[in-house]
Design an enzyme around this catalytic site. Structure first.
Site, mmCIF file in Angstrom:
data_model
loop_
_atom_site.group_PDB
_atom_site.id
_atom_site.type_symbol
_atom_site.label_atom_id
_atom_site.label_comp_id
_atom_site.label_asym_id
_atom_site.label_seq_id
_atom_site.Cartn_x
_atom_site.Cartn_y
_atom_site.Cartn_z
ATOM 1 C CG ASP A 288 14.881 -16.642 5.097
ATOM 2 O OD1 ASP A 288 14.335 -16.240 4.519
ATOM 3 O OD2 ASP A 288 14.812 -17.389 6.644
HETATM 4 C C1 NOJ Z 1 11.976 -15.037 4.892
HETATM 5 C C2 NOJ Z 1 11.668 -16.665 4.801
HETATM 6 O O1 NOJ Z 1 11.816 -16.905 6.835
HETATM 7 C C3 NOJ Z 1 11.200 -17.488 4.368
HETATM 8 O O2 NOJ Z 1 10.906 -18.674 5.062
HETATM 9 C C4 NOJ Z 1 10.825 -17.616 3.190
HETATM 10 O O3 NOJ Z 1 10.662 -18.402 2.071
HETATM 11 C C5 NOJ Z 1 11.526 -16.072 2.534
HETATM 12 N N1 NOJ Z 1 11.595 -14.596 3.549
HETATM 13 C C6 NOJ Z 1 10.861 -15.903 1.041
HETATM 14 O O4 NOJ Z 1 10.357 -15.150 1.139
#
Ligand code: NOJ
Length: 763
Positions: A288
């Site tokens: 993430d």
């Molecule tokens: C953080 C989020 O937790 C995740 O779900 C998302 O896909 C990513 N950022 C990318 O935007």
């Protein structure tokens, strides 16, 4: 020949499977040859570049910043980019990768296509309330059709985190509280996005997230820790991830949180032992956002290099934003701290994904301006989104008010009545709100030519407090009205006085749920509550069209208002879908996939309550029995609940046998009759309650459901096959799936609370 025909028919499917198997093996061997050859020509730095998913938000805003990422791309230091929009723009960036980098390896373009692209579907929580896997798969298919025309080949979806906590803002992005339903939704989304062939230019790769257990964040507070035990983890929370992987999801995103004390991003047990060795996952794992460098913030590593080493050794393949793998591992390999084999392993997985997506064959296959012009927000997609939004809305209460007649004077009041930007709901990266209708416009269109009159007043802001309102629309244009609360309310009352009926469009604004939107006050925001109180004093029927990205507390509303429609956030076609239901052109059929609490203090809670030694049959206070002293322990609205404009009867519920051998099957059947006078859809639900097992089991757990549409007075028999698969659980002693002898309750009903029960015995 006649003699051989049955034999031939019997073996034909096997022959086909083995041909497909042989063809699959041939294709895989070809892919391996291609990647082997490619990798022999790559430098260590270029291999590490494939593992790099840097932030590219900057790219969107201007040429000077493009050059930085552009230079990195030219140097082969980038494997993919994400959340960029536009086929022409993406094509140009892809051109840099393909034509100006030494190896010419195409980039992956990812995006959070969470519930639609430009045609937006209901937020995932609402989508799950359709209980309609075909509709959910279709929504994903349409999202893929649009996104892939615009350059995107990889979506960070489905989000399959089960949660029991409405305080957690990201409950909006998942499928609610139930692992069985959540698994069906996860499979449907993967199938919808990926189709039968990832190289088909209208399909994109799914990314199951957030692996794992993110929905358990303690106290519902975003980015907090989670504390699952193996027993509950396997019986419940891990199921939807597994289902998505079994459905063929090409990638997985590691969660921010820890699992068993080790952050998921660097957790070898999770990313390798469980995911790959036990579950057989063959795709790649992405971190993430900045999660690799956050390993240091968790305190498990000191330097960025240590973070990168822990992540890659644990089985992580791609680094979102931290620049940890790409930035530190070349030196680590050269100086002997990192094996080149783990770099090769991760690089190969990324290259395989690119190969399967067909990017080596045609790096521009997902940039198709002609197809873009045909599919983007096209009528067919919008019609589907409107139908599905209608299916997702849940009628919570209706005392003979809905559907409204298209006549007389209707007052539409509330801060969510005339806003476009709120309609799509949270996580709508590619949304074009200027193309979507407001509720006011939807109702105006529905009333066109009917002679009915629509009056409107905003009536209040979301909150009295300016800061609260700012947070409620964080990073979005403010919708705050500068007038005083009194002036706004006075206007609304003056408008409402002239009407026969009032529609109140109120609740949460779209950014009150989603990432980093945890809340402990999940009641109607103060300014809107006070307005409702005043509106009600006018003595006219008030229909609450409620917006929410989470379960909310609706005690007061339930007690005082005659009708409540939970409309969640329905996506680009919210306005029309609401009008369809309010005026009865569509009969509501959504059913809750999270129960609604009476008080935020009940969290975490779920209908899937495990048996306790001090059973409380009434939910009220009884000394020394499980309960609260000051609130019922039952929900206000149970899991699976939802009303229709017609009614259904459940009769003749029976089991084909009362005893089932371990390897046998029993059929539960029930007759469902539409007892009203219009067509309607019912979601018939099957629950089991294992009375005797070595591990403590829930009183009721969903094990089947069927959506059926019945004409007035029509009766249909619904049957559920019950077998060992359906009855087994992950037992706590040997930690394996098992079926045990003993009594099992079989329940059917319209929701988790109002069920009929029959007993059977497993022998
Ligand atoms: C953080 C989020 O937790 C995740 O779900 C998302 O896909 C990513 N950022 C990318 O935007």
């Amino acid at each position: 020949m006649v003699v051989f025909l049955p034999v031939l028919l019997a073996v034909l499917p096997m022959l086909l499977v083995s041909c497909q198997g042989a063809e699959g093996e041939r294709q895989e061997a070809e892919m391996n040859r291609f990647i082997d050859e490619l990798m022999t020509r790559m430098t260590l730095e270029e291999k590490l570049g494939q593992l790099n998913l840097p932030v590219a938000g900057d790219i969107v805003t201007g040429e000077p910043r493009i050059s930085n990422v552009g230079d990195d791309i030219r140097k082969g230091r980038v494997g993919g980019l994400f959340n960029l929009k536009g086929a022409a723009f993406i094509r140009e960036i892809q051109r840099i990768a393909v034509e100006e980098s030494r190896m010419g390896i195409p980039l992956l373009f990812g995006m959070d296509v969470i519930h639609g692209y430009e045609t937006i579907f209901p937020i995932p929580l609402a989508l799950s309330c359709t209980w309609d896997t075909a509709a959910v798969a279709r929504s994903a298919q349409i999202a893929a059709a649009e996104a892939t025309a615009d350059g995107i080949c990889w979506t960070f979806s489905p989000m399959v985190d089960i949660t029991h906590d409405g305080r957690w803002g990201r409950i909006s992005e998942g499928n609610g509280e139930d692992p069985f339903l959540g698994s069906r939704m996860a499979e449907a989304m993967v199938r919808g996005y990926q189709g039968a062939d990832l190289a088909d230019p209208t399909t994109m790769m799914a990314c199951v997230k957030h692996f794992a257990l993110y929905g358990l964040v303690e106290a519902g507070r975003e980015y907090n820790n989670v504390y699952p035990d193996d027993y509950h983890m396997f019986n419940e929370y891990l199921q939807p991830y597994r289902a998505a992987i079994d459905a063929g999801a090409g990638s997985v995103m590691a969660a921010f949180n820890t699992v068993h004390g080790v952050p998921a991003t660097g957790n070898q047990w999770l990313l390798t032992d469980l995911l790959r060795e036990q579950w057989g996952f063959k795709g790649f794992v992405v971190s993430d956002y900045t999660a690799v460098e956050e390993l240091a913030k968790h305190g498990v590593c000191a330097t960025l290099e240590e973070c990168a080493l822990q992540a890659i050794n644990a089985g992580l393949d791609m680094d979102m934003v931290s620049d940890g793998l790409e930035g530190t591992l070349a030196a680590a390999v050269r100086e002997g701290r990192c094996s080149e084999a783990v770099v090769d392993r991760a690089c190969r997985r990324i290259l395989e994904a690119k190969y399967k997506l067909g990017l080596f064959e045609d790096p521009y296959r997902y940039c198709d301006s002609t197809r873009r012009a045909q599919v983007m927000l096209c009528e067919a997609h919008r019609a589907e989104a409107r139908r599905i939004a209608g299916e997702s809305m849940v009628l919570l209460k209706n005392e003979h008010v809905l559907p409204l007649a298209k006549s007389g004077t209707i007052a539409l009041i509330g801060p969510l009545a005339d806003t476009r930007i709120n309609m799509p709901g949270t996580w709508s990266v590619a949304a074009v709100p200027e193309q979507y209708k407001t509720v006011k416009e939807g109702i105006e269109d529905a009333l066109k030519g009917t002679g009915a009159k629509l009056l409107y007043a905003k009536g209040s802001n979301i909150w009295y407090d300016e800061r609260a309102e700012e947070i409620a629309m964080v990073f979005k244009p403010s919708m705050r009205d500068p007038r005083s609360a009194e002036a706004m309310r006075a206007e609304a009352l003056q408008v409402a006085r002239q009407a026969d009926v009032i529609i109140a469009a109120m609740g949460e604004s779209s950014e009150m749920s989603g990432e980093c939107a945890s809340r402990v006050n999940i009641e109607m925001p103060d300014a809107q509550h006070d307005l409702l109180v005043e509106l009600l004093k006018l003595g006219k029927p008030v229909v609450l069209v409620h917006f929410a990205g989470r379960p909310t507390v609706l005690n007061w509303e339930t007690e005082h208002l005659p009708a409540i429609l939970e409309s969640w956030f329905g996506g680009s076609e919210t306005a029309d879908a609401i009008a369809d239901i309010v005026f009865g052109d569509v009969n509501p059929s959504g059913r809750l996939t999270v129960q609604l609490p009476r008080h935020v203090g009940q969290y975490p809670f779920s209908y899937r309550q495990m048996r306790t030694s001090r059973v409380n049959e009434v939910g009220e206070f009884i000394k020394y029995i499980t309960c609260y002293a000051d609130v019922s322990s039952w929900p206000l609205y149970p899991f699976g609940y939802g009303l229709s404009y017609t009614s259904f009867d459940y009769t003749n519920f029976c089991l084909s046998d009362s005893v089932m051998p371990m390897d046998g099957t029993i059929t539960a059947s029930v007759d469902i009759t539409n007892t009203g006078d219009r067509e309607g859809t019912e979601v018939v639900q099957l629950y089991i309650g294992d009375r005797v097992a070595k591990g403590v089991r829930p009183y009721k757990e969903l094990r089947g459901y069927e959506r059926i549409t019945l004409q007035p007075k029509e009766t249909r028999t619904v049957q559920f096959a019950i077998d060992a698969d359906l009855l087994s659980y992950f037992e706590p002693y040997h930690l394996q799936w098992t079926i045990e002898p003993g009594e099992v309750e079989i329940h059917v009903g319209p929701n988790a609370r109002e069920t009929q029960m029959r007993l059977m015995t497993i022998q």
